[in-house]
Design a protein around this motif. Structure first.
Motif, PDB file in Angstrom:
ATOM      1  N   ALA A 193       7.915  20.437  24.853  1.00  0.00           N
ATOM      2  CA  ALA A 193       8.480  19.992  25.881  1.00  0.00           C
ATOM      3  C   ALA A 193       8.463  18.596  26.140  1.00  0.00           C
ATOM      4  O   ALA A 193       9.543  17.633  26.792  1.00  0.00           O
ATOM      5  CB  ALA A 193       7.455  20.493  27.240  1.00  0.00           C
ATOM      6  N   ALA A 194       7.508  17.648  25.407  1.00  0.00           N
ATOM      7  CA  ALA A 194       7.571  16.316  25.540  1.00  0.00           C
ATOM      8  C   ALA A 194       8.826  15.682  24.855  1.00  0.00           C
ATOM      9  O   ALA A 194       9.520  14.759  25.477  1.00  0.00           O
ATOM     10  CB  ALA A 194       6.289  15.707  24.995  1.00  0.00           C
ATOM     11  N   ALA A 195       9.177  16.380  23.727  1.00  0.00           N
ATOM     12  CA  ALA A 195      10.224  15.675  23.096  1.00  0.00           C
ATOM     13  C   ALA A 195      11.518  16.146  23.788  1.00  0.00           C
ATOM     14  O   ALA A 195      12.483  15.421  23.958  1.00  0.00           O
ATOM     15  CB  ALA A 195      10.403  16.435  21.869  1.00  0.00           C
ATOM     16  N   ALA A 196      11.602  17.493  24.512  1.00  0.00           N
ATOM     17  CA  ALA A 196      12.738  17.852  25.200  1.00  0.00           C
ATOM     18  C   ALA A 196      13.080  16.996  26.253  1.00  0.00           C
ATOM     19  O   ALA A 196      14.088  16.579  26.790  1.00  0.00           O
ATOM     20  CB  ALA A 196      12.580  19.361  25.655  1.00  0.00           C
ATOM     21  N   ALA A 197      11.707  16.424  27.215  1.00  0.00           N
ATOM     22  CA  ALA A 197      12.096  15.794  28.298  1.00  0.00           C
ATOM     23  C   ALA A 197      12.354  14.304  27.799  1.00  0.00           C
ATOM     24  O   ALA A 197      13.367  13.652  28.558  1.00  0.00           O
ATOM     25  CB  ALA A 197      10.512  15.406  28.893  1.00  0.00           C
ATOM     26  N   ALA A 198      11.922  13.711  26.809  1.00  0.00           N
ATOM     27  CA  ALA A 198      12.551  12.452  26.425  1.00  0.00           C
ATOM     28  C   ALA A 198      14.080  12.525  26.105  1.00  0.00           C
ATOM     29  O   ALA A 198      14.461  11.350  26.359  1.00  0.00           O
ATOM     30  CB  ALA A 198      11.578  12.147  25.104  1.00  0.00           C
ATOM     31  N   ALA A 199      14.558  13.570  25.477  1.00  0.00           N
ATOM     32  CA  ALA A 199      15.819  13.593  25.048  1.00  0.00           C
ATOM     33  C   ALA A 199      16.675  13.740  26.607  1.00  0.00           C
ATOM     34  O   ALA A 199      18.029  13.192  26.675  1.00  0.00           O
ATOM     35  CB  ALA A 199      16.241  14.594  24.439  1.00  0.00           C
ATOM     36  N   LEU A 200      16.097  13.783  27.561  1.00  0.00           N
ATOM     37  CA  LEU A 200      17.005  13.861  28.915  1.00  0.00           C
ATOM     38  C   LEU A 200      17.005  12.712  29.592  1.00  0.00           C
ATOM     39  O   LEU A 200      17.768  12.648  30.585  1.00  0.00           O
ATOM     40  CB  LEU A 200      16.479  14.998  29.651  1.00  0.00           C
ATOM     41  CG  LEU A 200      16.536  16.535  29.311  1.00  0.00           C
ATOM     42  CD1 LEU A 200      15.829  17.491  30.298  1.00  0.00           C
ATOM     43  CD2 LEU A 200      17.964  17.159  29.021  1.00  0.00           C
ATOM     44  N   LEU A 201      16.289  11.797  29.169  1.00  0.00           N
ATOM     45  CA  LEU A 201      16.471  10.393  30.146  1.00  0.00           C
ATOM     46  C   LEU A 201      17.569   9.641  29.790  1.00  0.00           C
ATOM     47  O   LEU A 201      17.993   9.530  28.629  1.00  0.00           O
ATOM     48  CB  LEU A 201      15.095   9.559  29.586  1.00  0.00           C
ATOM     49  CG  LEU A 201      15.033   8.347  30.609  1.00  0.00           C
ATOM     50  CD1 LEU A 201      14.500   8.612  31.932  1.00  0.00           C
ATOM     51  CD2 LEU A 201      14.099   7.323  29.788  1.00  0.00           C
ATOM     52  N   PRO A 202      18.418   9.555  30.936  1.00  0.00           N
ATOM     53  CA  PRO A 202      19.665   8.818  30.593  1.00  0.00           C
ATOM     54  C   PRO A 202      19.750   7.592  30.188  1.00  0.00           C
ATOM     55  O   PRO A 202      18.836   6.840  30.430  1.00  0.00           O
ATOM     56  CB  PRO A 202      20.230   8.914  32.060  1.00  0.00           C
ATOM     57  CG  PRO A 202      19.409   9.920  32.984  1.00  0.00           C
ATOM     58  CD  PRO A 202      17.941   9.826  32.273  1.00  0.00           C
ATOM     59  N   ILE A 203      20.698   7.121  29.366  1.00  0.00           N
ATOM     60  CA  ILE A 203      20.794   6.082  28.553  1.00  0.00           C
ATOM     61  C   ILE A 203      20.777   4.801  29.728  1.00  0.00           C
ATOM     62  O   ILE A 203      20.298   3.603  29.331  1.00  0.00           O
ATOM     63  CB  ILE A 203      21.921   5.890  27.621  1.00  0.00           C
ATOM     64  CG1 ILE A 203      21.971   4.746  26.740  1.00  0.00           C
ATOM     65  CG2 ILE A 203      23.376   5.848  28.440  1.00  0.00           C
ATOM     66  CD1 ILE A 203      20.794   4.935  25.987  1.00  0.00           C
ATOM     67  N   GLU A 204      21.193   5.209  30.848  1.00  0.00           N
ATOM     68  CA  GLU A 204      21.474   3.989  31.893  1.00  0.00           C
ATOM     69  C   GLU A 204      19.865   3.587  32.412  1.00  0.00           C
ATOM     70  O   GLU A 204      19.765   2.255  32.309  1.00  0.00           O
ATOM     71  CB  GLU A 204      22.042   4.322  32.908  1.00  0.00           C
ATOM     72  CG  GLU A 204      23.408   5.108  32.837  1.00  0.00           C
ATOM     73  CD  GLU A 204      23.414   6.438  32.922  1.00  0.00           C
ATOM     74  OE1 GLU A 204      23.054   7.211  33.531  1.00  0.00           O
ATOM     75  OE2 GLU A 204      24.083   6.699  31.460  1.00  0.00           O
ATOM     76  N   VAL A 205      19.067   4.403  32.298  1.00  0.00           N
ATOM     77  CA  VAL A 205      17.895   4.293  32.508  1.00  0.00           C
ATOM     78  C   VAL A 205      17.025   3.408  31.572  1.00  0.00           C
ATOM     79  O   VAL A 205      16.381   2.426  31.717  1.00  0.00           O
ATOM     80  CB  VAL A 205      16.894   5.328  33.138  1.00  0.00           C
ATOM     81  CG1 VAL A 205      15.252   5.194  33.090  1.00  0.00           C
ATOM     82  CG2 VAL A 205      17.397   6.188  34.090  1.00  0.00           C
ATOM     83  N   LEU A 206      17.236   3.780  30.189  1.00  0.00           N
ATOM     84  CA  LEU A 206      16.805   3.349  28.995  1.00  0.00           C
ATOM     85  C   LEU A 206      16.990   1.950  28.736  1.00  0.00           C
ATOM     86  O   LEU A 206      16.458   1.026  28.640  1.00  0.00           O
ATOM     87  CB  LEU A 206      17.215   4.111  27.745  1.00  0.00           C
ATOM     88  CG  LEU A 206      16.189   5.343  27.562  1.00  0.00           C
ATOM     89  CD1 LEU A 206      16.800   6.195  26.199  1.00  0.00           C
ATOM     90  CD2 LEU A 206      14.853   4.819  27.151  1.00  0.00           C
ATOM     91  N   SER A 207      18.134   1.823  28.989  1.00  0.00           N
ATOM     92  CA  SER A 207      19.019   0.264  28.671  1.00  0.00           C
ATOM     93  C   SER A 207      18.566  -0.932  29.744  1.00  0.00           C
ATOM     94  O   SER A 207      18.580  -2.017  29.387  1.00  0.00           O
ATOM     95  CB  SER A 207      20.333   0.513  29.014  1.00  0.00           C
ATOM     96  OG  SER A 207      20.988   0.779  30.005  1.00  0.00           O
ATOM     97  N   ARG A 208      17.926  -0.352  30.826  1.00  0.00           N
ATOM     98  CA  ARG A 208      17.551  -1.282  31.961  1.00  0.00           C
ATOM     99  C   ARG A 208      15.901  -1.762  31.655  1.00  0.00           C
ATOM    100  O   ARG A 208      15.619  -2.860  32.155  1.00  0.00           O
ATOM    101  CB  ARG A 208      17.439  -0.603  33.535  1.00  0.00           C
ATOM    102  CG  ARG A 208      18.885  -0.569  33.774  1.00  0.00           C
ATOM    103  CD  ARG A 208      18.882  -0.276  35.250  1.00  0.00           C
ATOM    104  NE  ARG A 208      18.055   0.530  35.725  1.00  0.00           N
ATOM    105  CZ  ARG A 208      18.407   1.814  36.384  1.00  0.00           C
ATOM    106  NH1 ARG A 208      19.499   2.188  36.903  1.00  0.00           N
ATOM    107  NH2 ARG A 208      17.357   2.700  36.741  1.00  0.00           N
ATOM    108  N   ALA A 209      15.292  -0.702  30.998  1.00  0.00           N
ATOM    109  CA  ALA A 209      13.829  -1.232  30.511  1.00  0.00           C
ATOM    110  C   ALA A 209      13.680  -2.096  29.687  1.00  0.00           C
ATOM    111  O   ALA A 209      14.078  -2.132  28.402  1.00  0.00           O
ATOM    112  CB  ALA A 209      13.154   0.123  30.168  1.00  0.00           C
TER     113      ALA A 209
END
Length: 179
Positions: free
Chosen positions: A15-31
């Motif tokens: 589940a942890a890996a599956a959840a991580a894969a679902l975080l949108p790139i737009e959120v990742l790129s802002r962090a």
């Protein structure tokens, strides 16, 4: 809720890996600085999500409880990986580790609802912390949990801070209109 979370963990080891894969790139790129946590009990591990944030260029910090009445501090893990128990007994970077303000906070929880309310461990640490961070500037709080932890309405009080989004192994969804 802990028993339900225990069962979800047993049924879904990936589940942890599956959840991580679902975080949108737009959120990742802002962090720029992403706050992870050390999972306790059957909390969904933020490890794969923190790895994904780091790969996108974010510096990773870990929460440290230094006073039960104050917000959490966030410190960079030290290269040798030394962890010491904080005030709550959670393995954390030592006092000598550099402190940074996160702009993305991965929040553990026992339960959540579609309005961004969450049930935590009861000490109010993340509520105090999110309130303090939001007074200083923008911060994106994403709750991380198993989909099975969703409830129709999580209890909320006047001091409870809502999440900006929720991430599970099944989906990512925004809950705050201004997120």
């Amino acid at each position: 809720m802990r028993a339900l979370r225990d069962r979800a963990r047993a049924r879904q080891p990936g589940a942890a890996a599956a959840a991580a894969a679902l975080l949108p790139i737009e959120v990742l790129s802002r962090a720029r600085v992403a706050a992870s946590y050390h999972p306790r009990g059957s909390e969904l591990s933020p490890g794969p999500l923190a790895d994904r944030c780091a790969q996108a260029g974010a510096r990773i910090v870990m929460p440290v409880a230094v006073d039960l009445d104050l917000p959490l501090e966030f410190r960079r893990p030290v290269p040798c990986g030394e962890l010491t128990p904080d005030l709550l007994g959670v393995p954390s970077p030592p006092a000598s580790a550099p402190a940074l303000r996160p702009d993305l906070v991965i929040v553990p929880m026992l339960a959540f609802d579609r309005c961004g309310r969450r049930l935590g461990q009861g000490a109010g640490c993340y509520d105090r912390t999110l309130a303090a961070l939001r007074k200083e500037g923008p911060v994106f709080a994403v709750g991380l949990a198993y989909a099975a932890q969703e409830v129709e309405q999580a209890p909320a009080g006047a001091l409870d801070e809502r999440l900006d989004a929720v991430l599970t192994e099944a989906e990512f969804f925004l809950v705050r209109a201004d997120s």
